[in-house]
Design an enzyme around this catalytic site. Structure first.
Site, PDB file in Angstrom:
ATOM      1  N   ARG A  80       1.646   2.911   2.065  1.00  0.00           N
ATOM      2  CA  ARG A  80       0.524   2.256   1.403  1.00  0.00           C
ATOM      3  C   ARG A  80      -0.135   3.104   0.311  1.00  0.00           C
ATOM      4  O   ARG A  80      -0.432   2.578  -0.764  1.00  0.00           O
ATOM      5  CB  ARG A  80      -0.507   1.766   2.429  1.00  0.00           C
ATOM      6  CG  ARG A  80       0.100   0.750   3.418  1.00  0.00           C
ATOM      7  CD  ARG A  80      -0.944   0.122   4.343  1.00  0.00           C
ATOM      8  NE  ARG A  80      -1.886  -0.687   3.604  1.00  0.00           N
ATOM      9  CZ  ARG A  80      -3.087  -0.307   3.229  1.00  0.00           C
ATOM     10  NH1 ARG A  80      -3.568   0.866   3.612  1.00  0.00           N
ATOM     11  NH2 ARG A  80      -3.847  -1.088   2.517  1.00  0.00           N
ATOM     12  N   GLY A 127      -5.283 -12.718   5.547  1.00  0.00           N
ATOM     13  CA  GLY A 127      -5.971 -12.108   4.430  1.00  0.00           C
ATOM     14  C   GLY A 127      -7.293 -11.424   4.688  1.00  0.00           C
ATOM     15  O   GLY A 127      -7.796 -10.728   3.805  1.00  0.00           O
ATOM     16  N   CYS A 159      10.615  14.384  -1.809  1.00  0.00           N
ATOM     17  CA  CYS A 159      10.728  14.887  -3.178  1.00  0.00           C
ATOM     18  C   CYS A 159      10.343  13.837  -4.203  1.00  0.00           C
ATOM     19  O   CYS A 159      11.188  13.284  -4.908  1.00  0.00           O
ATOM     20  CB  CYS A 159      12.141  15.394  -3.413  1.00  0.00           C
ATOM     21  SG  CYS A 159      12.510  16.719  -2.278  1.00  0.00           S
ATOM     22  N   GLU A 160       9.073  13.498  -4.253  1.00  0.00           N
ATOM     23  CA  GLU A 160       8.492  12.553  -5.211  1.00  0.00           C
ATOM     24  C   GLU A 160       7.044  12.972  -5.398  1.00  0.00           C
ATOM     25  O   GLU A 160       6.368  13.247  -4.411  1.00  0.00           O
ATOM     26  CB  GLU A 160       8.439  11.124  -4.637  1.00  0.00           C
ATOM     27  CG  GLU A 160       9.729  10.464  -4.308  1.00  0.00           C
ATOM     28  CD  GLU A 160      10.439   9.852  -5.509  1.00  0.00           C
ATOM     29  OE1 GLU A 160       9.801   9.719  -6.578  1.00  0.00           O
ATOM     30  OE2 GLU A 160      11.617   9.527  -5.359  1.00  0.00           O
ATOM     31  N   TYR A 190       0.101   1.231  -3.148  1.00  0.00           N
ATOM     32  CA  TYR A 190      -1.117   0.543  -3.605  1.00  0.00           C
ATOM     33  C   TYR A 190      -2.267   1.500  -3.879  1.00  0.00           C
ATOM     34  O   TYR A 190      -3.404   1.050  -3.998  1.00  0.00           O
ATOM     35  CB  TYR A 190      -1.665  -0.405  -2.519  1.00  0.00           C
ATOM     36  CG  TYR A 190      -0.704  -1.294  -1.803  1.00  0.00           C
ATOM     37  CD1 TYR A 190       0.048  -2.242  -2.488  1.00  0.00           C
ATOM     38  CD2 TYR A 190      -0.597  -1.234  -0.412  1.00  0.00           C
ATOM     39  CE1 TYR A 190       0.894  -3.100  -1.791  1.00  0.00           C
ATOM     40  CE2 TYR A 190       0.245  -2.099   0.278  1.00  0.00           C
ATOM     41  CZ  TYR A 190       0.989  -3.021  -0.414  1.00  0.00           C
ATOM     42  OH  TYR A 190       1.808  -3.872   0.272  1.00  0.00           O
ATOM     43  N   GLU A 204      -3.235 -17.210   9.968  1.00  0.00           N
ATOM     44  CA  GLU A 204      -2.086 -16.285  10.011  1.00  0.00           C
ATOM     45  C   GLU A 204      -2.534 -14.837   9.826  1.00  0.00           C
ATOM     46  O   GLU A 204      -2.096 -14.165   8.901  1.00  0.00           O
ATOM     47  CB  GLU A 204      -1.087 -16.639   8.895  1.00  0.00           C
ATOM     48  CG  GLU A 204      -0.607 -18.068   8.868  1.00  0.00           C
ATOM     49  CD  GLU A 204       0.173 -18.406   7.584  1.00  0.00           C
ATOM     50  OE1 GLU A 204       0.172 -17.592   6.624  1.00  0.00           O
ATOM     51  OE2 GLU A 204       0.778 -19.490   7.538  1.00  0.00           O
ATOM     52  N   PRO A 205      -3.423 -14.341  10.665  1.00  0.00           N
ATOM     53  CA  PRO A 205      -3.916 -12.971  10.442  1.00  0.00           C
ATOM     54  C   PRO A 205      -2.868 -11.915  10.788  1.00  0.00           C
ATOM     55  O   PRO A 205      -2.130 -12.053  11.764  1.00  0.00           O
ATOM     56  CB  PRO A 205      -5.096 -12.870  11.407  1.00  0.00           C
ATOM     57  CG  PRO A 205      -4.788 -13.824  12.510  1.00  0.00           C
ATOM     58  CD  PRO A 205      -4.013 -14.949  11.872  1.00  0.00           C
ATOM     59  N   GLY A 206      -2.804 -10.906   9.971  1.00  0.00           N
ATOM     60  CA  GLY A 206      -1.938  -9.768  10.248  1.00  0.00           C
ATOM     61  C   GLY A 206      -2.791  -8.510  10.347  1.00  0.00           C
ATOM     62  O   GLY A 206      -3.149  -8.039  11.426  1.00  0.00           O
ATOM     63  N   ARG A 207      -3.182  -8.018   9.187  1.00  0.00           N
ATOM     64  CA  ARG A 207      -3.935  -6.772   9.091  1.00  0.00           C
ATOM     65  C   ARG A 207      -5.164  -6.727  10.010  1.00  0.00           C
ATOM     66  O   ARG A 207      -5.414  -5.721  10.681  1.00  0.00           O
ATOM     67  CB  ARG A 207      -4.385  -6.571   7.639  1.00  0.00           C
ATOM     68  CG  ARG A 207      -4.998  -5.217   7.334  1.00  0.00           C
ATOM     69  CD  ARG A 207      -5.618  -5.205   5.929  1.00  0.00           C
ATOM     70  NE  ARG A 207      -4.726  -5.748   4.931  1.00  0.00           N
ATOM     71  CZ  ARG A 207      -3.837  -5.035   4.241  1.00  0.00           C
ATOM     72  NH1 ARG A 207      -3.754  -3.743   4.408  1.00  0.00           N
ATOM     73  NH2 ARG A 207      -3.058  -5.628   3.356  1.00  0.00           N
TER      74      ARG A 207
HETATM   75  C1  LIG Z   1       1.454 -11.209   4.847  1.00  0.00           C
HETATM   76  C2  LIG Z   1       1.112 -12.604   5.178  1.00  0.00           C
HETATM   77  C3  LIG Z   1       0.074 -12.887   6.078  1.00  0.00           C
HETATM   78  C4  LIG Z   1      -0.794 -11.822   6.704  1.00  0.00           C
HETATM   79  O1  LIG Z   1      -1.709 -11.313   5.800  1.00  0.00           O
HETATM   80  P1  LIG Z   1      -2.848 -10.263   6.253  1.00  0.00           P
HETATM   81  O2  LIG Z   1      -3.523  -9.897   5.004  1.00  0.00           O
HETATM   82  O3  LIG Z   1      -2.142  -9.124   6.888  1.00  0.00           O
HETATM   83  O4  LIG Z   1      -3.742 -10.972   7.210  1.00  0.00           O
HETATM   84  C5  LIG Z   1      -0.158 -14.208   6.395  1.00  0.00           C
HETATM   85  N1  LIG Z   1       0.579 -15.207   5.832  1.00  0.00           N
HETATM   86  C6  LIG Z   1       1.570 -14.974   4.967  1.00  0.00           C
HETATM   87  C7  LIG Z   1       2.333 -16.105   4.396  1.00  0.00           C
HETATM   88  C8  LIG Z   1       1.867 -13.671   4.600  1.00  0.00           C
HETATM   89  O5  LIG Z   1       2.842 -13.439   3.716  1.00  0.00           O
END
Ligand SMILES: *Cc1c(COP(=O)(O)O)cnc(C)c1O
Length: 442
Positions: A339, A254, A369-370, A343, A300-303
């Site tokens: 995105r 997050g 075409c949107e 969003y 659990e970092p993604g972004r």
């Molecule tokens: C999408 C997700 C993440 C990653 O979130 P980011 O905002 O990208 O860091 C972590 N945990 C869970 C369960 C998710 O669904």
């Protein structure tokens, strides 16, 4: 506009020194576009490594070795080369499907460091994950507890589980990426969590090992995360009074990144200061109430690991100036980068070559075409037909959310490493797209 780390304008040695070109590490955006065509996702390997180190080093510094496991959220960008890079750095993985587990394994990631999130795990996905001996299932409902117990029992196994608790804190982010409020579909409600744990420890084929939450994405302030942490800590105390002891606490992902949108008026939290606050809180609590028993922290970092490491390169096909709006029609579209359409997300735009042309206000739109097919609106840019533009901060939820809408083959992906360019996903062809389809019999 502020460019992300490892993205920089400078002159190319041996060429016109007044011409400033966008570089990703040591390679120009122009050279990438010319070598691999557009639309093209490009990533900086050094940025990925730096971003991971920010988490790993903060965890090591504040908690000591093995105090934390950083589980990269695969859905942010699941290219095998990227997963492999994180696996080499010691990452675990957070997956949301059996397909993502297959990717992690194919990329050399360890199942024993992989956690499985998501509200709709199928029996087949559970079986596959149990066969692979993943670290744990992040269970999101009572029904899922029962299904997992049944599937594990039939295999003669015990499944490690963490309950995803919904702490009901407002992450103050876009509603589509907010997940920790009562009205969201995710997790077990905070008030029901104790009951759910009592139920889980009763089930013979489960082993209760953890607690987790994930309250939303693109959080530009870490206070909601610390609020969630406090709620989880109070629940862990209640559980321990009932004899339920946990091995890990998982705070989800997050952490937001800078998209360069000055209007948002907030600066993203630095990973280091967020982790420092978490470890300080955990340390104080552990000493005071939890009898000093170590509890492992999971993130659990993604972004925040991949977002600013990537950009989407696109070429301007047509300029269409008009009375009320000017449109620059580019060869990337909403199917490549969802995105903005989904969003109303803001991505910085950096031309591959800074031009002397007088800037005008442009809407950057794709060929789909949107009317929702736009990538950026009302940007002051000096552009001409044929120019290459970089849509910045596109490393997360870019390629993974892409589609084939309008029968558009998906973009290629390239990893830049110093002055080297590595193709990490070849461009899709229309033959790929048609290959699974069949005509009806006569
Ligand atoms: C999408 C997700 C993440 C990653 O979130 P980011 O905002 O990208 O860091 C972590 N945990 C869970 C369960 C998710 O669904």
């Amino acid at each position: 506009m502020k460019l992300p780390p490892f993205f920089e304008y400078r002159a190319v040695p041996g060429q016109n020194q007044s011409q400033q070109e966008l570089h990703i590490e040591e390679v120009t955006a122009l050279r990438l576009a010319e070598s691999f065509s557009t639309p093209l996702y490009v990533y900086s390997r050094a940025a990925l490594i730096d971003n991971f180190h920010a988490y790993a080093e903060a965890a090591q510094l504040r908690g000591g070795p093995n105090a934390a496991l950083i589980c990269y959220a695969v859905k942010a960008n699941s290219n095998l080369a990227i997963l492999n890079q994180f696996a080499r750095l010691g990452a675990g993985f957070d997956i949301v499907s059996g397909g993502e587990l297959q990717r992690v394994l194919a990329a050399g990631g360890q199942a024993s460091k992989t956690i499985f999130s998501g509200v709709g795990k199928s029996r087949e996905e559970m079986r596959f994950a149990l066969e692979q001996n993943i670290l744990c299932f992040n269970v999101e409902s009572i029904s899922e507890l029962h299904r997992l117990n049944e599937v594990a029992g039939a295999m003669g196994k015990r499944a490690a589980v963490s309950l995803r608790v919904n702490p009901d804190v407002d992450p103050k982010t876009h509603p589509y990426i907010s997940t920790g409020l009562k009205e969201n579909k995710f997790g077990v409600a905070f008030e029901d969590a104790l009951q759910a744990y009592r139920e889980a420890v009763r089930l013979p084929h489960l082993r209760v090992t953890g607690i987790d939450c994930h309250i939303g994405s693109q959080l530009l302030d870490d206070s909601p995360l610390l609020e969630a942490l406090d709620k989880l800590i109070s629940l862990i105390d209640t559980l321990s009074r009932e004899g339920i002891t946990l091995e890990h606490l998982d705070l989800g992902g997050g952490i937001g990144i800078a998209y360069g949108d000055e209007e948002s008026g907030v600066t993203p939290v630095a990973v280091g200061s967020y982790l420092a606050r978490v470890f300080a809180r955990i340390g104080a609590w552990r000493a005071a109430q939890y009898g000093g028993t170590p509890i492992k922290l999971l993130f659990e970092p993604g972004r925040s690991l991949v977002g600013n490491a990537g950009a989407l390169l696109t070429r301007v096909e047509y300029l269409k100036p008009g009375a009320s709006k000017n449109f620059a029609i580019v060869d990337a579209a909403m199917n490549d980068l969802m995105r903005p359409a989904m969003y109303e997300a803001w991505h910085g735009i950096a031309p591959a070559v800074l031009s002397e042309v007088v800037p005008k206000h442009w809407d950057i739109v794709g060929p789909v075409c949107e009317s929702g097919d736009w990538l950026a609106r009302d940007r002051s840019l000096a552009v001409s037909e044929g120019d290459v533009l970089a849509l910045l901060s596109a490393g997360a939820y870019g390629m993974t959310m892409s589609s084939n809408y309008n029968t558009r083959p998906r973009a290629a992906e390239v990893m830049v490493d110093g002055d080297a360019m590595h193709l990490i996903r070849s461009r899709e062809t229309v033959e790929h797209l048609l290959s699974g389809e069949q005509l009806l019999p006569d």
